[in-house]
Motif scaffolding. Structure first.
Motif, PDB file in Angstrom:
ATOM      1  N   GLY A 263      44.899  29.538 -22.553  1.00 43.49           N
ATOM      2  CA  GLY A 263      43.495  29.135 -22.490  1.00 43.49           C
ATOM      3  C   GLY A 263      42.793  29.682 -21.264  1.00 43.49           C
ATOM      4  O   GLY A 263      43.413  30.313 -20.400  1.00 43.49           O
ATOM      5  N   MET A 264      41.492  29.417 -21.217  1.00 45.54           N
ATOM      6  CA  MET A 264      40.682  29.995 -20.140  1.00 45.54           C
ATOM      7  C   MET A 264      39.572  29.006 -19.784  1.00 45.54           C
ATOM      8  O   MET A 264      39.134  28.232 -20.627  1.00 45.54           O
ATOM      9  CB  MET A 264      40.072  31.300 -20.662  1.00 45.54           C
ATOM     10  CG  MET A 264      39.083  31.961 -19.731  1.00 45.54           C
ATOM     11  SD  MET A 264      38.604  33.594 -20.339  1.00 45.54           S
ATOM     12  CE  MET A 264      37.578  33.151 -21.753  1.00 45.54           C
TER      13      MET A 264
ATOM     14  N   LYS B  18      57.056  29.956 -24.623  1.00 48.84           N
ATOM     15  CA  LYS B  18      57.935  29.670 -23.487  1.00 48.84           C
ATOM     16  C   LYS B  18      57.134  29.437 -22.214  1.00 48.84           C
ATOM     17  O   LYS B  18      57.661  28.975 -21.214  1.00 48.84           O
ATOM     18  CB  LYS B  18      58.883  30.845 -23.254  1.00 48.84           C
ATOM     19  CG  LYS B  18      59.830  31.111 -24.404  1.00 48.84           C
ATOM     20  CD  LYS B  18      60.871  32.140 -23.972  1.00 48.84           C
ATOM     21  CE  LYS B  18      61.651  32.664 -25.160  1.00 48.84           C
ATOM     22  NZ  LYS B  18      60.898  33.699 -25.913  1.00 48.84           N
ATOM     23  N   ALA B  19      55.846  29.805 -22.253  1.00 48.10           N
ATOM     24  CA  ALA B  19      55.044  29.674 -21.035  1.00 48.10           C
ATOM     25  C   ALA B  19      53.606  29.339 -21.377  1.00 48.10           C
ATOM     26  O   ALA B  19      53.117  29.652 -22.467  1.00 48.10           O
ATOM     27  CB  ALA B  19      55.096  30.985 -20.252  1.00 48.10           C
ATOM     28  N   ARG B  20      52.949  28.676 -20.461  1.00 51.62           N
ATOM     29  CA  ARG B  20      51.517  28.414 -20.613  1.00 51.62           C
ATOM     30  C   ARG B  20      50.771  29.304 -19.631  1.00 51.62           C
ATOM     31  O   ARG B  20      51.197  29.463 -18.479  1.00 51.62           O
ATOM     32  CB  ARG B  20      51.188  26.948 -20.306  1.00 51.62           C
ATOM     33  CG  ARG B  20      52.099  25.944 -21.015  1.00 51.62           C
ATOM     34  CD  ARG B  20      51.393  24.603 -21.174  1.00 51.62           C
ATOM     35  NE  ARG B  20      50.639  24.610 -22.414  1.00 51.62           N
ATOM     36  CZ  ARG B  20      49.710  23.702 -22.738  1.00 51.62           C
ATOM     37  NH1 ARG B  20      49.418  22.737 -21.898  1.00 51.62           N
ATOM     38  NH2 ARG B  20      49.079  23.766 -23.893  1.00 51.62           N
ATOM     39  N   VAL B  21      49.680  29.890 -20.093  1.00 54.41           N
ATOM     40  CA  VAL B  21      48.916  30.801 -19.239  1.00 54.41           C
ATOM     41  C   VAL B  21      47.446  30.387 -19.252  1.00 54.41           C
ATOM     42  O   VAL B  21      46.861  30.182 -20.327  1.00 54.41           O
ATOM     43  CB  VAL B  21      49.051  32.268 -19.717  1.00 54.41           C
ATOM     44  CG1 VAL B  21      48.216  33.197 -18.857  1.00 54.41           C
ATOM     45  CG2 VAL B  21      50.519  32.700 -19.693  1.00 54.41           C
ATOM     46  N   PHE B  22      46.882  30.223 -18.061  1.00 53.32           N
ATOM     47  CA  PHE B  22      45.478  29.816 -17.949  1.00 53.32           C
ATOM     48  C   PHE B  22      44.708  30.842 -17.139  1.00 53.32           C
ATOM     49  O   PHE B  22      45.131  31.225 -16.047  1.00 53.32           O
ATOM     50  CB  PHE B  22      45.378  28.442 -17.272  1.00 53.32           C
ATOM     51  CG  PHE B  22      46.123  27.385 -18.023  1.00 53.32           C
ATOM     52  CD1 PHE B  22      45.533  26.758 -19.116  1.00 53.32           C
ATOM     53  CD2 PHE B  22      47.420  27.055 -17.676  1.00 53.32           C
ATOM     54  CE1 PHE B  22      46.241  25.802 -19.838  1.00 53.32           C
ATOM     55  CE2 PHE B  22      48.133  26.102 -18.384  1.00 53.32           C
ATOM     56  CZ  PHE B  22      47.534  25.480 -19.476  1.00 53.32           C
ATOM     57  N   LEU B  23      43.603  31.291 -17.691  1.00 52.16           N
ATOM     58  CA  LEU B  23      42.761  32.260 -16.983  1.00 52.16           C
ATOM     59  C   LEU B  23      41.561  31.530 -16.391  1.00 52.16           C
ATOM     60  O   LEU B  23      41.011  30.619 -17.018  1.00 52.16           O
ATOM     61  CB  LEU B  23      42.254  33.358 -17.927  1.00 52.16           C
ATOM     62  CG  LEU B  23      43.265  34.033 -18.864  1.00 52.16           C
ATOM     63  CD1 LEU B  23      42.596  35.194 -19.605  1.00 52.16           C
ATOM     64  CD2 LEU B  23      44.465  34.534 -18.108  1.00 52.16           C
ATOM     65  N   VAL B  24      41.178  31.929 -15.206  1.00 50.69           N
ATOM     66  CA  VAL B  24      39.947  31.401 -14.611  1.00 50.69           C
ATOM     67  C   VAL B  24      39.009  32.589 -14.458  1.00 50.69           C
ATOM     68  O   VAL B  24      39.225  33.469 -13.630  1.00 50.69           O
ATOM     69  CB  VAL B  24      40.215  30.762 -13.234  1.00 50.69           C
ATOM     70  CG1 VAL B  24      38.907  30.241 -12.627  1.00 50.69           C
ATOM     71  CG2 VAL B  24      41.234  29.631 -13.351  1.00 50.69           C
TER      72      VAL B  24
END
Ligand SMILES: [Zn+2]
Length: 356
Positions: A95-96, A124-130
């Motif tokens: 998500g972002m 396997k991983a969560r990724v967050f963009l800002v």
């Protein structure tokens, strides 16, 4: 796959090494101009971490996980409240957040903190963009710091910004910084042609005015661009063929018209490409190197009336004024002065075409 992205080969090599070593940092800061692919690179990391059938250390780009990772579910309305949530992709772990208005909110950082503490749902991983991380103000930056300090090992936060200098030093120091470079005009041109986004001629024009940003090349409005070229060609003609100072002042006025407020910079870009073209022609360079091919006839007339020593001076005068504009001098007065200086660049006797 990182290799399918355009440009920034050095960053690709670096990210591949990081992925191969399975050492993706919990907090990363991607810096570099808008529109050069920072977000796409970040999504490739998310794909690599969650891919069902990875190719080496990278995502395959084809499996359901990779495909879903690229699709953001943006709010349908422009209501700022709707933009305060995490904007999820079709992948439940990616998500972002983007600034609803001018600043990123504390609430958004708390959402990231909360979500980052959950284990991944499907991958396997969560990724967050800002996005546009320079829009963090002190309270929201401090809220983000909490999770940047000790992100859970299955969560990765990637801050994207064109203005890293505007971030708090405490934020910068907690992130692994990765610097992106502007793309070359050739990289942009090849991308546009290869992906059938533009014809060869149009791609060349878009690449030249994009100043290193594929985003800018894509967003470019060609109708507006053609209008701009007409207007800037009049400037060039007034400088060379007709030596018409009244026209120059009229053009300066038009350039400062409120209607074209957002086009000021791009109009100067266009003027520079026209000057370069006329210059090339006056030096009898091959016509293929002319950017504005469709204006060849008009440009030839200009070049025939041009002292080939003048264009270099014009370009540096334009660049000089642009630098002055950064420190905020009066744009209207500066444009008048620029055009008149350009007109006065050569003494009358030398205005004829220079024959070495
Ligand atoms: Zn995959």
């Amino acid at each position: 796959m990182l290799d399918q992205l355009t440009g920034n080969e050095r960053v690709k090599r670096l990210l591949k090494r990081i992925l191969e070593a399975r050492r993706v940092p919990g907090a990363m800061l991607f810096t570099g101009e808008d529109g050069i692919g920072k977000k796409l690179f970040a999504l490739e990391i998310a794909r690599a971490l969650n891919c069902h059938s990875p190719l080496g250390a990278e995502g395959c780009g084809q499996c359901p996980s990779c495909v879903r990772t690229g699709k953001f579910n943006y709010p349908q309305s422009s209501d700022p409240d709707d933009w305060e949530e995490i904007i999820w992709t079709d992948h439940a772990d990616v998500g972002m957040v983007v600034a609803p208005k001018r600043v990123l909110k504390v609430k958004q950082m708390r959402l990231i903190e909360r979500e980052a503490n959950y284990r991944p749902y499907e991958g396997k991983a969560r990724v967050f963009l800002v996005e546009d991380a320079e829009k963090l103000n002190d309270p929201s930056a401090n809220a983000l710091l909490k999770v940047l300090e000790e992100p859970p090992h299955t969560s990765h936060i990637v801050l994207l910004t064109s203005r890293p200098d505007m971030l708090l030093p405490t934020i910068r120091s907690r992130c692994q910084m990765i610097r992106f470079s502007p793309l070359t005009a050739e990289e942009i041109e090849t991308h546009l042609v290869r992906n059938k986004i533009a014809s060869a001629n149009e791609a060349r024009i878009r690449a030249r005015v994009a100043r290193g940003s594929l985003g800018r090349a894509l967003a470019y409005d060609l109708d507006a661009f053609n209008e701009q070229r007409k207007a800037m060609l009049r400037v060039l003609q007034a400088l060379s063929v007709s030596e018409d100072r009244i026209q120059l002042l009229r053009s300066a006025e038009e350039l400062n018209d409120a209607k074209y407020k957002d086009e000021y910079e791009s109009r100067l870009d266009v003027l520079e490409t026209l000057i370069r073209d006329a210059w090339m022609l006056s030096l009898h360079t091959a016509e293929e190197s002319v950017v504005n091919e469709d204006l060849l006839a008009q440009l030839k007339k200009v070049s025939a009336a041009l002292d080939s020593r003048r264009p270099a001076g014009w370009i540096s005068q334009i660049e000089e004024m642009r630098e002055q504009l950064i420190v905020n001098i009066n744009r209207k007065a500066a444009t008048d002065a620029l055009f008149l200086t350009m007109a006065a660049a050569a003494p009358p006797l030398q205005r004829r075409r220079f024959v070495p």
